[in-house]
Write a protein that holds these residues in place. Sequence first.
Motif, mmCIF file in Angstrom:
data_model
loop_
_atom_site.group_PDB
_atom_site.id
_atom_site.type_symbol
_atom_site.label_atom_id
_atom_site.label_comp_id
_atom_site.label_asym_id
_atom_site.label_seq_id
_atom_site.Cartn_x
_atom_site.Cartn_y
_atom_site.Cartn_z
ATOM 1 N N HIS A 93 -60.622 17.131 -31.762
ATOM 2 C CA HIS A 93 -60.759 17.628 -30.395
ATOM 3 C C HIS A 93 -61.519 18.939 -30.432
ATOM 4 C CE1 HIS A 93 -59.784 18.388 -26.232
ATOM 5 N NE2 HIS A 93 -59.287 19.582 -26.572
ATOM 6 N N THR A 109 -50.056 14.622 -27.883
ATOM 7 C CA THR A 109 -48.936 14.348 -26.995
ATOM 8 C C THR A 109 -47.873 13.554 -27.757
ATOM 9 O OG1 THR A 109 -49.867 12.264 -26.215
ATOM 10 C CG2 THR A 109 -50.534 14.269 -25.045
ATOM 11 N N ASP A 156 -59.032 9.973 -23.333
ATOM 12 C CA ASP A 156 -57.796 10.446 -22.726
ATOM 13 C C ASP A 156 -57.121 11.354 -23.745
ATOM 14 O OD1 ASP A 156 -55.643 10.877 -21.122
ATOM 15 O OD2 ASP A 156 -54.703 8.933 -21.478
ATOM 16 N N HIS A 157 -57.114 12.653 -23.461
ATOM 17 C CA HIS A 157 -56.616 13.657 -24.394
ATOM 18 C C HIS A 157 -57.423 13.595 -25.699
ATOM 19 C CE1 HIS A 157 -53.252 13.309 -21.535
ATOM 20 N NE2 HIS A 157 -53.031 14.597 -21.811
ATOM 21 N N ASN A 158 -56.807 13.170 -26.792
ATOM 22 C CA ASN A 158 -57.473 13.221 -28.095
ATOM 23 C C ASN A 158 -58.034 11.883 -28.556
ATOM 24 O OD1 ASN A 158 -56.713 16.085 -29.039
ATOM 25 N ND2 ASN A 158 -54.761 15.226 -28.373
#
Length: 1117
Positions: A93, A109, A156-158
């Motif tokens: 990321h 998450t 989505d996020h990482n």
Amino acid sequence: MGKQKQQIISRFFAPKPISPSNEEPSQSSQNHPKISTTVTFSPSKRLKTTHFLSPDKPSPNPNNPIINSNPCLHQKFLSKLLEPPQHLLEHTHQGNQGNNDSRQPPKFTPLEKQVLELKSKNPDVVLMVEVGYRYRFFGKDAEIAARVLGVYAHMDHNFLTASVPTFRLNVHVRRLVGVGYKVGVVKQTETAAIKAHGENKVGPFERGLSALYTKATIEAAEDLGGEEEGCGSLSSHLLCVVEGDVVMGDEDAGVVESGVDVRIGVVAVEISTGDVVYGEFNDSFMRAGLEGVILSLAPAELLLGEPLSKQTQKALVNYAGPTSNIRMERMSCDCFRDGGALPDVISYFENIREDDSVSNQHYTMDVRGDENNQFALKVIMTMPGLAVRALAITLRHLKQFGFETIVSLGASFRPLSSNMEMRVSANALQQLEVLNHNGDGSETGSLLKSMNHTLTIFGTRLLRHWVTHPLRDRNMIIARLDAVSEIAESMCGTLDLENLGAVDEGAFDCTVGQPGINHVVSLVLTNLGRSPDVQRGITRIFHRTATPKEFIAVVQAVLLAGKQLGQLHVEEHVYLKDKKRNAVHSALLKKLIRIASSSGVVNTAAKLLSTLNAEAAEKGDLVNLISLSDGAYPDVAESRMKVQSANEKLESLIGLYRKQLGIWSLEYVTVSGTSHLIELPSDRKVPSNWVKINSTKKTIRYHPPEVLAALDQLLLATEELNIVSRTAWSSFLGKFHSCYADFQAAVQAFAALDCLYSLAILSRNKNYVRPVFVDDDQPVQIRIRSGRHPVLENILQDNFVPNDTDLHAGQEYCQIVTGPNMGGKSCYIRQVALIAIMAQVGSFVPASYAKLHVLDGIYTRMGASDNIQQGRSTFLEELSEASQILQSCTSSSLVILDELGRGTSTHDGVAIAYATLHHLLEQKRCLALFVTHYPKIADIQKEFPGAVGTYHVSYVTSNNGNSRSECELGSSNANSEDVTYLYKLVPGISEKSFGFKVAQLAQLPASCIEQAIVLAEKLEMVVYKRMDNQRRKYCPPGTQSANPDIHNKAMDRTSEYIYPAVANGRDSIANLANTCQKLFSCLKTALENDNLAEGFEMLKRARIVARELTACSESVK
């Protein structure tokens, strides 16, 4: 999205140029470039524009630099609709989106942490993670899903992620498995109610790997047993291959039999049907034996027990190529090299018995399960060592899927090859087009397709095995023929002895039609064909992966079929005066009907069905599925009582609220899935501890605290009931283990009946004849009258030309077949082999008469092909196949060699073909069909008088009157003759091959053909002169009769220079005499013909022959 909408989005999001840049100029020098983004949702069309995700990316045009006026909005749009850069795909990321490239450690998450943990344990599995009402893919798995499934992937996020709805799980799993992936389904192991009362109240839902799927296991797996969108297949074998010691050729390697390079052990498991095939065999350098195993089994998945030799790996990789979608997995077998395989397998059986005793402790075990284990152990103790090693590796592989218990069924074990079955080589299966057409690889145009009239899918699978493994036992063949004859007789009502052929001595009395047999068998098979795949269904029940609906459908189909077959009378003694309409006489039919309609199977099926609620099974309701009686499943009964008590508690509360509120008509209401609501007018006062759920303009709905507590208890009781109901269903399926062998035998009997019924339909519709088999002590022979090709006959219908075949070990057991190209030589030899295969399968054959001896094998060498991937040239392939035939065939085999030796020079080819045929005739003495364009091969008749016959496919030639070609191209009239192929086999050697006619059909340029004819004529003249010179050298005038040895030596030396085109013209004087005779015949016909036009044509033909005579006389000089 249309083009216009794309342009609107592009204009809206495109950044505006502001200031120049110092970067290198691009090829485009426009003053006002249009910046656009094409939005596509197809994975194959989505653009990899990773530079949009990097804010520090240099502008592509220095004159018009790009600076984002609103970078956040622009980045969000692009990150949603375009693929991310590679570093994001690898779960990293970019934390700082400023002007530096520093990357912070990713912050995962809780869900992503679960995914990482699961992926670390299953790195080779495509994971589908249940999240709410969808299954999600993460990272590389999302890329695969986007490419294969055509779904949209985004960041989505990482992680890059994609998702599919839960109700489409079976479709998407099958698609991924169909292209060779190993797919794992991760489900939530706790519900919301359990989570709310457990220790994990604030964390994510617990998830675990619930199922694994591959091509070999998907048909037996949970919730995916049925075929969806044509993804099912007839065969889904898992084939495990291991090797023994490879002989390297050094002095210390040891001495092995000629041609043997390695010893191979195999185990093939059809998990969805319970079929286990094992074997061990010696194989050559070309791995012909392994290739035969692969072709006959057509495995969906390969398991390689390493280490393997390079040649074996090449053969397996060649089968499981990139375009085949065959999955291949490697496992080490070093731990089994010192005899550890057998103890490992036995330990599996001990664990299976312990697991069964624990899981089935609530009911009495049948001794049949333990008997099956004991029988399986006896089979395994007799298995070869390499086969046991392959079985141990297979068990370890299947343990991760939960299917290792399939080996506990001894009745499902069978050897790869048996003394009761004919050996059909891999080349024969392929070159005779037994299973697939060589043109497009489909079944259309194959022998199996022409014979297949089965009504059930499991009948089709068995017929495939019958066709690839014909019988070698005469009594078993006759038993099948008797059964087919009786069913065919029942179809037509009366017996046509001329069509059905002679019935062997001792066969059943078949003079009275039995239409009832046909009616009952047809009805049974039709009903089974409309039902689910019963064979795979009972195996899924054994694995405890069947759904209630499938269980009832499968067991009910077996029950109904058994009752219907019970209408047939299979008494041992039925006298002629007491014959009944439904009486069965064939011993094989009686045996199959008894097994399929046995009282044990019928009674067990009825008992199992009586325990289940059909309506609940149709809805998939496990809670109300099992009928509780005699104290069975006390846990389910207790859980049902808890649910009932919770419901009664809720019903009692409504009475209290009626009194409290003074509303005697008060009732619970349910709105939007929320139950037990109390609905009151909006101006009505309620206790302060009542919880407001929702409201309208005039009403408010509440949950009192007592109702919330009761609902909580009801939810917990319901979850507990669901869990114990699933456990009870699994336990109920476990009871089927003891009767699985009986059901499996019944289904196999249904499959055999389906195959016999299919062969009976074939004999009736195609007007086939019943073959007659001589006793085993008689000489090997094949005698066929008016034989026809079973596949081509369907295409040509009445235009097909039949042929006779007469081979006898005590007389003529070899036929040398010559003839023109495209004259029907290959068709003839193929039809002989196919008729032999059909006869030993137990089928009627396409002929007017057929008398055969049981063959132990059929071996073929036909066609020309190379194998570049394995480093094999065309000629190496050809000779390797011939070598395998010479090593494998016996005196009871049929060997077919088609144009052996054509892959090299003429002299080498003739020599190799002659020597090979000589070895077959002298050493093997097997039945042989030898097709060649080398007439020199026919000289072998002198060494084996009476054993070898020469034949050719006949043709008729007629001159087309083209005198120009005769004059300009020399004496050969090949370009001026019209050839009509008669496709009839007649004695003798063919004079010509008419290669130039084939060149014309191939539309070779006329100039090429004319030049080829001229060159052929020159070569003929050179050979003629060389022959004359050799004759004069070794045979001076006056010495031929005095010195016959010198004359023979001269003739042998002369024959070394014979080319195929002039093989029949080595005597120039004989050719000259034949030409003179042809000239006089033309002149005589012209003089005697009263028709002037026809007489003139004959004179023109005589002039052409005269020119040919002149050329012949010049060659003699």
